[in-house]
Write a protein that holds these residues in place. Sequence first.
Motif, PDB file in Angstrom:
ATOM      1  N   THR A  49       0.899  -1.277   0.026  1.00 33.37           N
ATOM      2  CA  THR A  49      -0.104  -0.247  -0.122  1.00 33.37           C
ATOM      3  C   THR A  49       0.863   1.380   0.098  1.00 33.37           C
ATOM      4  O   THR A  49       1.770   1.497   0.764  1.00 33.37           O
ATOM      5  N   VAL A  50       0.414   2.244  -0.934  1.00 35.09           N
ATOM      6  CA  VAL A  50       1.393   3.398  -1.325  1.00 35.09           C
ATOM      7  C   VAL A  50       0.567   4.525  -0.840  1.00 35.09           C
ATOM      8  O   VAL A  50      -0.756   4.714  -1.586  1.00 35.09           O
ATOM      9  N   ASP A  51       0.746   5.638  -0.026  1.00 38.48           N
ATOM     10  CA  ASP A  51      -0.048   6.918   0.036  1.00 38.48           C
ATOM     11  C   ASP A  51       0.174   7.823  -1.004  1.00 38.48           C
ATOM     12  O   ASP A  51       1.475   8.057  -1.122  1.00 38.48           O
ATOM     13  N   PHE A  52      -0.724   8.051  -1.838  1.00 36.19           N
ATOM     14  CA  PHE A  52      -0.596   8.669  -2.957  1.00 36.19           C
ATOM     15  C   PHE A  52       0.019  10.210  -2.967  1.00 36.19           C
ATOM     16  O   PHE A  52       0.721  10.626  -3.517  1.00 36.19           O
ATOM     17  N   TYR A  53      -0.212  10.688  -1.616  1.00 38.70           N
ATOM     18  CA  TYR A  53      -0.032  12.181  -1.377  1.00 38.70           C
ATOM     19  C   TYR A  53       1.249  12.194  -0.744  1.00 38.70           C
ATOM     20  O   TYR A  53       2.085  13.099  -0.903  1.00 38.70           O
ATOM     21  N   GLN A  54       1.224  11.243   0.333  1.00 38.34           N
ATOM     22  CA  GLN A  54       2.582  11.397   1.007  1.00 38.34           C
ATOM     23  C   GLN A  54       3.745  10.785   0.390  1.00 38.34           C
ATOM     24  O   GLN A  54       4.913  11.207   0.907  1.00 38.34           O
ATOM     25  N   GLU A  55       3.569   9.938  -0.620  1.00 40.64           N
ATOM     26  CA  GLU A  55       4.656   9.223  -1.041  1.00 40.64           C
ATOM     27  C   GLU A  55       4.301   9.627  -2.777  1.00 40.64           C
ATOM     28  O   GLU A  55       4.503   8.626  -3.654  1.00 40.64           O
ATOM     29  N   SER A  56       4.224  10.985  -2.930  1.00 42.83           N
ATOM     30  CA  SER A  56       4.002  11.453  -4.416  1.00 42.83           C
ATOM     31  C   SER A  56       5.223  10.985  -5.311  1.00 42.83           C
ATOM     32  O   SER A  56       4.890  10.690  -6.645  1.00 42.83           O
ATOM     33  N   GLN A  57       6.366  10.987  -4.831  1.00 42.64           N
ATOM     34  CA  GLN A  57       7.545  10.462  -5.975  1.00 42.64           C
ATOM     35  C   GLN A  57       7.224   9.093  -6.380  1.00 42.64           C
ATOM     36  O   GLN A  57       7.370   8.805  -7.401  1.00 42.64           O
ATOM     37  N   THR A  58       6.948   8.258  -5.366  1.00 47.01           N
ATOM     38  CA  THR A  58       6.731   6.787  -5.401  1.00 47.01           C
ATOM     39  C   THR A  58       5.461   6.601  -6.553  1.00 47.01           C
ATOM     40  O   THR A  58       5.587   5.764  -7.592  1.00 47.01           O
ATOM     41  N   ALA A  59       4.402   7.365  -6.482  1.00 50.39           N
ATOM     42  CA  ALA A  59       3.360   7.399  -7.453  1.00 50.39           C
ATOM     43  C   ALA A  59       3.878   7.905  -8.856  1.00 50.39           C
ATOM     44  O   ALA A  59       3.549   7.165  -9.678  1.00 50.39           O
ATOM     45  N   PHE A  60       4.487   8.818  -8.766  1.00 48.91           N
ATOM     46  CA  PHE A  60       4.953   9.611 -10.109  1.00 48.91           C
ATOM     47  C   PHE A  60       5.815   8.437 -10.799  1.00 48.91           C
ATOM     48  O   PHE A  60       5.575   8.249 -11.800  1.00 48.91           O
ATOM     49  N   ASP A  61       6.829   7.833 -10.063  1.00 45.98           N
ATOM     50  CA  ASP A  61       7.886   6.912 -10.698  1.00 45.98           C
ATOM     51  C   ASP A  61       6.922   5.528 -11.454  1.00 45.98           C
ATOM     52  O   ASP A  61       7.455   5.117 -12.174  1.00 45.98           O
ATOM     53  N   HIS A  62       5.822   5.391 -10.629  1.00 49.93           N
ATOM     54  CA  HIS A  62       5.009   4.367 -11.169  1.00 49.93           C
ATOM     55  C   HIS A  62       4.133   4.776 -12.297  1.00 49.93           C
ATOM     56  O   HIS A  62       3.195   3.933 -12.614  1.00 49.93           O
ATOM     57  N   GLY A  63       3.882   5.999 -12.715  1.00 45.47           N
ATOM     58  CA  GLY A  63       3.040   6.344 -13.629  1.00 45.47           C
ATOM     59  C   GLY A  63       1.599   6.654 -12.973  1.00 45.47           C
ATOM     60  O   GLY A  63       0.545   6.548 -13.803  1.00 45.47           O
ATOM     61  N   ILE A  64       1.587   6.892 -11.452  1.00 46.61           N
ATOM     62  CA  ILE A  64       0.115   6.730 -11.147  1.00 46.61           C
ATOM     63  C   ILE A  64      -0.488   8.253 -11.102  1.00 46.61           C
ATOM     64  O   ILE A  64       0.454   9.221 -10.432  1.00 46.61           O
ATOM     65  N   SER A  65      -1.495   8.726 -11.647  1.00 46.63           N
ATOM     66  CA  SER A  65      -2.075   9.932 -11.687  1.00 46.63           C
ATOM     67  C   SER A  65      -3.367  10.572 -10.965  1.00 46.63           C
ATOM     68  O   SER A  65      -3.648  11.468 -10.813  1.00 46.63           O
ATOM     69  N   ARG A  66      -3.809   9.218 -10.454  1.00 46.10           N
ATOM     70  CA  ARG A  66      -5.007   9.426  -9.616  1.00 46.10           C
ATOM     71  C   ARG A  66      -5.448   8.223  -8.765  1.00 46.10           C
ATOM     72  O   ARG A  66      -4.805   6.933  -8.845  1.00 46.10           O
ATOM     73  N   ILE A  67      -6.243   8.218  -7.825  1.00 43.45           N
ATOM     74  CA  ILE A  67      -6.508   7.121  -6.835  1.00 43.45           C
ATOM     75  C   ILE A  67      -7.943   6.727  -6.823  1.00 43.45           C
ATOM     76  O   ILE A  67      -8.953   7.627  -6.902  1.00 43.45           O
TER      77      ILE A  67
END
Length: 239
Positions: free
Chosen positions: A70-88
């Motif tokens: 589980t990854v927090d989209f807002y608190q781990e925004s760099q991880t989300a960016f690296d995985h190409g995630i733009s929304r939840i």
Amino acid sequence: MAQQTLIADRDKVQLKRTFRKDLKADVALKFFTQKPSVVTVPGRECPYCLQTQQLMDELASLSPKLRVETVDFYQESQTAFDHGISRIPAVAISGAGASPGEFRVRFYGIPMGYELATLVEDIKTISRGVSPLSTASRRKLRQVNQPVHIQIFVTPADATCPVPARLAHAMALESPNISADVVEIQEFPALAQNYRIRTVPFTVINEHIRFAGAVTETQLLDKVIQAGVRGESSGRSTG
């Protein structure tokens, strides 16, 4: 009062049997969400995040080969960016130990209804390393030398959506230049308005190629080649 399960008990029994028989290598499912809060921040509403978390937990309980992170989209925004995630909510899938760039198969919205079957098939494909695509299609996908982003917009109740969803994900697994998102359109109405979606399935490739309705492997492949092959010797197919 006990929490109601999202996957019926009889389906869990069948999935356990399927995973035990078909899964070979471990599969990583990265679930992007946000921490529950009593205060709702405008623009950060995620009504299906908790349900999607529950679904991931239920799936993970069915096989030791499924690894959910589980990854927090807002608190781990760099991880989300690296995985190409733009929304939840979002779920990105790859083999265990894969780098962020290898998580090119993604779901946006809770994958329930017919899309749960799509998720299960994706898991089996990644675990076994056996593509559902034809040999000819796989050969043509080697020509893709430009980034291709496929979006398949779906609803859980539409029986025609899983075919293009599975095809798009299979193509993303076949080429490092292709990423594919399956988007549950009812959870993201702004996207439906932006792309003027009136029916599903609806496909968008690199923003400029858009079409509605069911699609065959050959038809989707032609559009991907059109978007992703540059050079005189592209061998571009037509139709």
